[in-house]
Design a protein around this motif. Structure first.
Motif: not given
Length: 242
Positions: A75-81
């Motif tokens: 997910a975008p949030e997980a990738q960013a983290e």
């Protein structure tokens, strides 16, 4: 030999019977399919038993598990983290953690709030093991930092001789001009002491095709700056290539 002759005779007889059956009646050829039970029984009774050749089944190869592991889709949030963790690990010069995060799907080109990526920071600071990991993971060698410079420019400025060698071999452009108007060669001269490491960096850049005539914003070439700053060794290198 007698047994073989008998088998051949029996087979010929059966074929003759079958052909005769096809020619009689409506004149249509016999339908393809399974023979009647009576035909199979009578034929089996006439053929002596013989040892059968074992049939060895052909194995169908199946893919080996784990041989083609794709990068996980996050997910975008997980990738960013994950990407920010990767940058922090690179800045801490922790190659083991960097390798782990790259395997987990970390992007070596992702940047933080000051436009550092794992690749750009490792190149600038001479963290060669981390740098090699990011290159192997697909780092963009043309990417630029907040000053509009490639990883090669700060590496040259800092005199990271081996790092410069790695970056040149990876294909980082040697004549890129950053937002300050400086190439890697200009920074190697203007922002350091002209010592042996800087001389080796300039030598590598020249060998890779760097153009010493690209001027700085004041219109001075690399040679002019080397002479102005009293860096005789660098000036001699540039003159030899001229």
């Amino acid at each position: 030999m007698i047994a073989a002759f008998c088998r051949c005779s029996l087979l010929a007889g059966v074929l003759s019977v079958l052909l005769t059956g096809c020619q009689s009646g409506t004149g249509e050829p016999a339908r393809q399919g399974t023979p009647s039970s009576s035909t199979v029984t009578s034929f089996a009774a006439t053929v002596p038993a013989s040892p059968e050749v074992p049939v060895i089944p052909t194995a169908v190869p199946t893919p080996m598990a784990g041989t083609a592991r794709a990068r996980p889709s996050l997910a975008p949030e997980a990738q960013a983290e994950l990407d920010q963790r990767l940058i922090r690990a690179a800045k801490a010069n922790d190659p083991n953690l960097v390798a782990e995060l790259l395997r987990a799907g970390g992007n070596p080109n992702a940047k933080d709030t000051i436009q550092d990526s794992a690749f750009l920071y490792a190149g600038a600071e001479g963290y060669n093991e981390v740098l090699q990991l990011t290159l192997a993971a697909g780092a963009d060698v043309r990417s630029t930092n907040r000053f509009g410079g490639t990883a090669l420019i700060p590496a040259s400025e800092h005199g990271h001789v081996e790092t410069v060698r790695i970056l040149i071999a990876a294909g980082v452009p040697v004549n890129h001009v950053n937002n300050l108007g400086w190439t890697a060669m200009q920074e190697a001269i203007l922002l350091n002491n002209g010592g042996p490491k800087q001389q080796e960096v300039v030598r590598q850049l020249l060998d890779a095709g760097a153009d010493p005539t690209i001027p700085d914003p004041q219109g001075r070439t690399a040679l002019a700056n080397a002479e102005r700053l009293g860096f005789a060794g660098i000036a001699a290198l540039i003159r030899d290539r001229s």
